[in-house]
Design an enzyme around this catalytic site. Structure first.
Site, mmCIF file in Angstrom:
data_model
loop_
_atom_site.group_PDB
_atom_site.id
_atom_site.type_symbol
_atom_site.label_atom_id
_atom_site.label_comp_id
_atom_site.label_asym_id
_atom_site.label_seq_id
_atom_site.Cartn_x
_atom_site.Cartn_y
_atom_site.Cartn_z
ATOM 1 N N PHE A 160 34.550 20.222 14.684
ATOM 2 C CA PHE A 160 35.701 20.706 15.446
ATOM 3 C C PHE A 160 36.243 19.573 16.291
ATOM 4 C CE2 PHE A 160 38.012 22.566 18.956
ATOM 5 C CZ PHE A 160 38.874 23.418 18.276
ATOM 6 N N ASP A 251 33.067 12.064 18.833
ATOM 7 C CA ASP A 251 33.759 13.072 19.631
ATOM 8 C C ASP A 251 32.744 13.634 20.633
ATOM 9 O OD1 ASP A 251 34.850 15.386 20.679
ATOM 10 O OD2 ASP A 251 35.795 16.012 18.813
ATOM 11 N N LYS A 280 36.614 18.165 28.110
ATOM 12 C CA LYS A 280 35.923 19.318 28.711
ATOM 13 C C LYS A 280 35.237 19.053 30.063
ATOM 14 C CE LYS A 280 35.443 22.492 24.865
ATOM 15 N NZ LYS A 280 35.675 21.981 23.508
HETATM 16 C C1 LIG Z 1 36.815 21.675 22.638
HETATM 17 C C2 LIG Z 1 36.690 20.535 21.728
HETATM 18 C C3 LIG Z 1 37.819 19.782 21.342
HETATM 19 C C4 LIG Z 1 39.215 20.157 21.749
HETATM 20 O O1 LIG Z 1 39.402 20.045 23.123
HETATM 21 P P1 LIG Z 1 40.714 20.686 23.792
HETATM 22 O O2 LIG Z 1 40.616 20.249 25.220
HETATM 23 O O3 LIG Z 1 40.632 22.159 23.601
HETATM 24 O O4 LIG Z 1 41.880 20.102 23.100
HETATM 25 C C5 LIG Z 1 37.610 18.679 20.545
HETATM 26 N N1 LIG Z 1 36.387 18.337 20.130
HETATM 27 C C6 LIG Z 1 35.285 19.024 20.476
HETATM 28 C C7 LIG Z 1 33.940 18.571 19.995
HETATM 29 C C8 LIG Z 1 35.402 20.163 21.278
HETATM 30 O O5 LIG Z 1 34.316 20.875 21.601
#
Ligand SMILES: *Cc1c(COP(=O)(O)O)cnc(C)c1O
Length: 429
Positions: A160, A251, A280
């Site tokens: 994700f 990420d 986050k």
């Molecule tokens: C939540 C998340 C995103 C997206 O972040 P947003 O602030 O909602 O755009 C991207 N990568 C990972 C691993 C995430 O958990």
């Protein structure tokens, strides 16, 4: 839709729909739904106030918050350091353009560089935007340093990376891409934790006109079901990247900023990325994202990339307060100890309900409870039953319940949460 909500509450509270509908005088979900786009499958719950790891709904009911805005409220709710940073910065200067120097942005960047493998930082507003920045950076590197005209980025199944067009394309889950095509070209998917799959994908693509120039992965897949990365896999990828001049992008949006008991997820894997992203937990609930890189891929020049709100004085002052509080309150040690306690407790719960729960796994304070393949109950049912017990949880896919409390969580709060979870599962089993 509105009717559904009332029905959901009534199921949750075990009452007739009419009783709930007449009770909600202060907050009306039907009103909300008639104005706000229905992009979320919302729970029938409106939260009004928070303190530490606890929140209260509009009816005054108290919950232990093990969602923390989905791994975002690093310091919990109403932390004095956040209140102080926001109050003093908004009274001084809250927003100016990046056309001018923003000293506190420089201080935050310096802290991040001093506490990671990165040399440079770009600030934006969210995880998706941070990943967009990483993708653009990797593509510019491919064009200008490697001289590749059709660069390919490999990403993993069940990953994700966000909801913009490039990041839903990077996300290896068709459900996020459906009806949004044409998608962005230049991505290719491989199974996670499978080194042979990566090696053959690189060989295959190199035989065509295309070239793999970057690999984008989560150190631990969060949304995809709390799947920790295998250190041996990541070490082999690092070696492969070094040999072939491929960039490794991690990420860290969900697992970075201390969530795993180490400041960055990659510290659990024994490797360093070339580029990584954060969001986050970085602002503790104030919107901020960051793309970080090492010197050799610091290829952006003036005009290449920008973000109006990115790194403004207000968000940087708050993120800096989060960083400093992680240090002053020893939150990495707390995330390790409380994570250990939580995992041991979750394994005990799994042992008590062998027909429903398979196991528990995770790093530090990101943990998942995996349901057995043919479990008679679903993750969302456990989440709803826990909510009725006063514990907020979030699923990670249909068969995993995720636990991501604030990093300030106490021993007693973990104990209480485990007790409530057990009650919740018992009520379903
Ligand atoms: C939540 C998340 C995103 C997206 O972040 P947003 O602030 O909602 O755009 C991207 N990568 C990972 C691993 C995430 O958990």
């Amino acid at each position: 839709m509105a009717k559904n909500l009332v029905e959901q509450i009534s199921v949750l509270e075990n009452k007739a729909p009419e009783a709930i509908a007449s009770k909600s005088t202060a907050f009306n979900p039907e009103d909300f739904d008639s104005y706000v786009m229905q992009t979320y499958g919302r729970f029938s719950l409106a939260l009004e106030r928070g303190q530490g790891c606890r929140v209260w709904d509009t009816q005054g009911k108290e919950y232990l918050d093990f969602v923390a805005g989905i791994a975002t409220c690093t310091l919990g709710h109403a932390h004095p350091a956040l209140i102080e940073a926001i109050t003093s910065q908004i009274q001084t200067l809250h927003h100016v353009s990046n056309l001018y120097y923003i000293p506190v942005q420089g201080e935050l960047a310096k802290w991040l560089v001093n506490h990671s493998c990165a040399d440079k930082v770009f600030f934006c507003n969210s995880g998706a935007e941070a990943n967009e920045g990483a993708i653009k950076l990797a593509r510019k590197y491919a064009h200008t340093v490697l001289g590749i005209t059709e660069p390919i980025i490999l990403t993993a199944h069940a990953s994700f990376h966000g909801r913009t067009l490039a990041t839903i394309t990077a996300t290896g889950q068709p459900k996020y891409q459906k009806n949004f095509d044409p998608l962005v070209p230049g991505f290719h998917y491989v199974p996670y934790n499978d080194i042979t799959a990566i090696e053959s994908a690189i060989t295959e693509l190199d035989a065509s006109e295309k070239r793999v120039t970057a690999i984008l992965l989560e150190p631990l897949q969060g949304e995809g079901g709390v799947n920790p990365g295998d250190p041996a896999y990541f070490q082999k990828i690092r070696q492969l990247c070094d040999e072939q001049g491929i960039l490794l992008i991690l990420d860290e949006v969900q697992v970075g900023m201390g969530r795993t008991g180490k400041l960055w997820g990659y510290e659990n894997l024994g490797i360093e990325p070339d580029i990584f992203t954060s969001a986050k937990g970085l602002g503790g609930g104030i919107p901020i994202g960051a793309t970080l890189c090492k010197h050799h891929c610091d290829v952006f020049q003036p005009g290449d990339h920008a973000s109006t709100f990115g790194g403004n004085p207000l968000v940087c002052a708050v993120a800096l307060a989060v960083c400093q509080t992680i240090e002053t309150e020893n939150l990495l040690a707390n995330a390790q100890a409380r994570g250990e306690q939580l995992r041991t407790g979750l394994q005990a719960v799994a042992a008590k309900f062998p027909l429903q729960i398979a196991n528990a796994r995770g790093w530090g304070l990101i943990n998942g409870l995996q349901l057995v393949e043919d479990s008679p109950i679903t993750a969302i049912e456990i989440v709803k039953a826990a909510m009725a017990e006063g514990l907020l949880l979030v699923p990670a896919g249909p068969k995993v319940v995720r636990f991501v409390p604030p990093l300030i969580v106490s021993q007693a709060e973990i104990e209480t949460a485990l007790h409530k979870l057990e009650q919740a599962i018992a009520s379903l089993a």
